[in-house]
Design an enzyme around this catalytic site. Structure first.
Site, short mmCIF file in Angstrom:
data_model
loop_
_atom_site.label_atom_id
_atom_site.label_comp_id
_atom_site.label_asym_id
_atom_site.label_seq_id
_atom_site.Cartn_x
_atom_site.Cartn_y
_atom_site.Cartn_z
N GLU A 1 43.33 52.08 33.51
CA GLU A 1 42.62 52.07 34.80
C GLU A 1 42.50 50.66 35.34
O GLU A 1 42.62 50.43 36.55
CB GLU A 1 41.24 52.70 34.62
CG GLU A 1 40.50 52.98 35.93
CD GLU A 1 39.64 51.82 36.41
OE1 GLU A 1 39.15 51.89 37.56
OE2 GLU A 1 39.46 50.85 35.64
N ASP B 1 40.57 51.61 28.40
CA ASP B 1 41.01 50.21 28.49
C ASP B 1 39.90 49.36 29.10
O ASP B 1 38.97 49.88 29.74
CB ASP B 1 42.29 50.08 29.31
CG ASP B 1 42.11 50.48 30.77
OD1 ASP B 1 41.41 51.49 31.04
OD2 ASP B 1 42.64 49.78 31.66
#
Length: 460
Positions: free
Chosen positions: A155, A90
């Site tokens: 994250e 991400d």
């Protein structure tokens, strides 16, 4: 490194870059609900690439939020160590969009740099490991160690899925070492080993005076202005040198050893570099510590945002009812985030006059600091790998940022963690025009291979 391996890496550079560019085109922004489909697309893309690269048991693990990805190669034998490789697919949001020179999800090569959101943090660095395993498997046909991958998709949004998954799957993720590439080095020619990360606590302060905004002409001088009261409280949190004035804040902070200070003194970064890189007119902070020590190994308390009253166009003469601030602390080993949060709250309440009320709320949870002994065998192996590829010894440094998952792996799996980074200080992480220096992408693949060989007893 064998001739066939060197030839493979040379001949496949353009393909490796093309694949990374394809992955970077997917806007996998985990903090924005509109990109949930893009997160899934990015995860599926990586699953397919890991399978093509020769890894086994590659799977997409559904969670309540965004998918995790697992894969492994476990044929090196029980006598060889198992390395768990972590990364995240991400990326951060792209605002402000108008400051990007080229669109953030249209990866663009300018000179030796690849510009795109996620290029360095962390798609590019995660992809290094996949391509390193591919190169070994496609040429040598085997790996010198056993390898597992766990890659997450949030994250940048707090890591809830991995937090929930990790404690219940310790057997599946069991390893002798966790390897992470989500940090940086000093320059294209000077490698650096980050052996410590600061922890974190964050919170929000609300100061309340009157029950609603008041006319400053009618009530000015008789009512304590919430903005003024907040500024007074915040100003009392530090002295002129930046020393935090919260009682008990430094109680458990250990002084750096002479060996650590000598190692950090090798990092060529001081006030001149700070001024040049940030534009500040002068350095600030505790005079007894160097710039490198202040920014990586000392605890801090920062004011991240302040607001209250009228801030629109024109002018509105009000005494605001409320004023707010966001604060955060970067913590060092032995500082407990919960304790630090309570100390700050108690101190602010003790300073608050009876003309206002103060409320402090924790935001986002806290995380402890991480530090590894610089003489750890696994860190020594990383140092040898860097030297083999870069031709120069790495320097050692504690990093000021936080990667909470590092401590999570230590606690859940009981494994040491090695941070093998390849980003640069000017990669613009979390900012417009994020980039990855392509020579370091390719050197990163070589360094990961060298590290695997060192850990497998095949160093040369």
């Amino acid at each position: 490194m064998t001739n066939s391996l060197q030839m493979y890496l040379s001949e496949n550079k353009s393909r490796q870059l093309d694949e990374l560019v394809e992955w970077l085109r997917i806007p996998s922004i985990s903090t924005e609900a509109a990109h949930k489909g893009d997160i899934m697309q990015a995860a599926e893309w990586l699953v397919n690439n890991m399978r093509t690269s020769g890894l086994d048991h590659v799977e997409l693990i559904e969670t309540d939020t965004h998918p995790l990805i697992y894969g492994d190669w476990l044929h090196a034998g029980a006598e060889q160590p198992t390395i768990l490789i972590y990364g995240h697919y991400d990326v951060q949001p792209v605002d402000p969009l108008d400051l990007w020179e080229t669109p953030p999800f249209e990866p663009t090569v300018r000179g030796d740099d690849l510009f795109a959101r996620g290029a360095s943090d962390d798609k590019g660095q995660t992809f290094i490991h996949v391509k390193a395993m591919e190169a070994l498997l496609q040429t040598v046909g085997t790996l010198p160690v056993n390898v597992k991958f766990i890659i997450e998709g949030e994250e940048e949004a707090g890591g809830a899925a991995l937090d929930a998954y990790l404690p219940n799957h310790t057997d599946k993720l069991a390893a002798d070492l966790c390897l992470i590439s989500d940090t940086g080095i000093l320059s294209p020619t000077q490698p650096l080993i980050t052996y410590g990360l600061r922890g974190m606590w964050s919170g929000e302060i609300t100061v309340t005076g009157p029950t609603s905004d008041l006319h400053s002409g009618v009530y000015g001088g008789a009512v304590h202005n919430a903005n003024q009261a907040l500024a007074e409280l915040l100003a009392a949190l530090h002295n002129e040198e930046g020393h935090v004035m919260v009682p008990g804040f430094y109680d458990n902070v250990e002084e750096l050893s002479m060996e650590e200070r000598q190692e950090m003194a090798r990092v060529p970064y001081g006030e001149a570099e700070l001024k040049n890189g940030t534009g500040v007119p002068a350095a600030y902070g505790e005079a007894d510590y160097t710039i490198v020590e202040r920014a990586g190994s000392r605890p801090t308390l920062e004011i991240n945002g302040m607001w209250g009253g009228y801030i629109g166009d024109g002018f509105k003469t009000v005494i605001p009812s409320q004023a707010h601030a966001k604060i955060s602390c970067r913590l060092v080993p032995n500082q407990d985030p919960d304790r630090i949060g309570k100390l700050i709250g108690d101190h602010l309440q003790s300073l608050a006059p009876d003309t206002i009320t103060v409320d402090i709320q924790e935001r986002g949870g806290g995380s402890p600091a991480f530090v590894a002994p610089i003489d750890l065998p696994e860190i020594k192996a990383a140092a040898r790998a860097y030297q083999r590829v870069f031709g120069i010894e790495p320097v050692f440094k504690r990093e000021g940022g936080s990667i909470p998952v590092v401590v999570d792996f230590q606690k859940a799996l009981g494994t040491p963690v090695v941070l093998l980074g390849f980003g640069l200080p000017d990669d613009n992480l979390h900012a417009p025009n994020e980039k990855f220096h392509l020579p370091l992408f390719y050197k990163g693949i070589e360094t990961v291979i060298a590290f695997m060989e060192e850990m497998g007893g095949r160093g040369s």
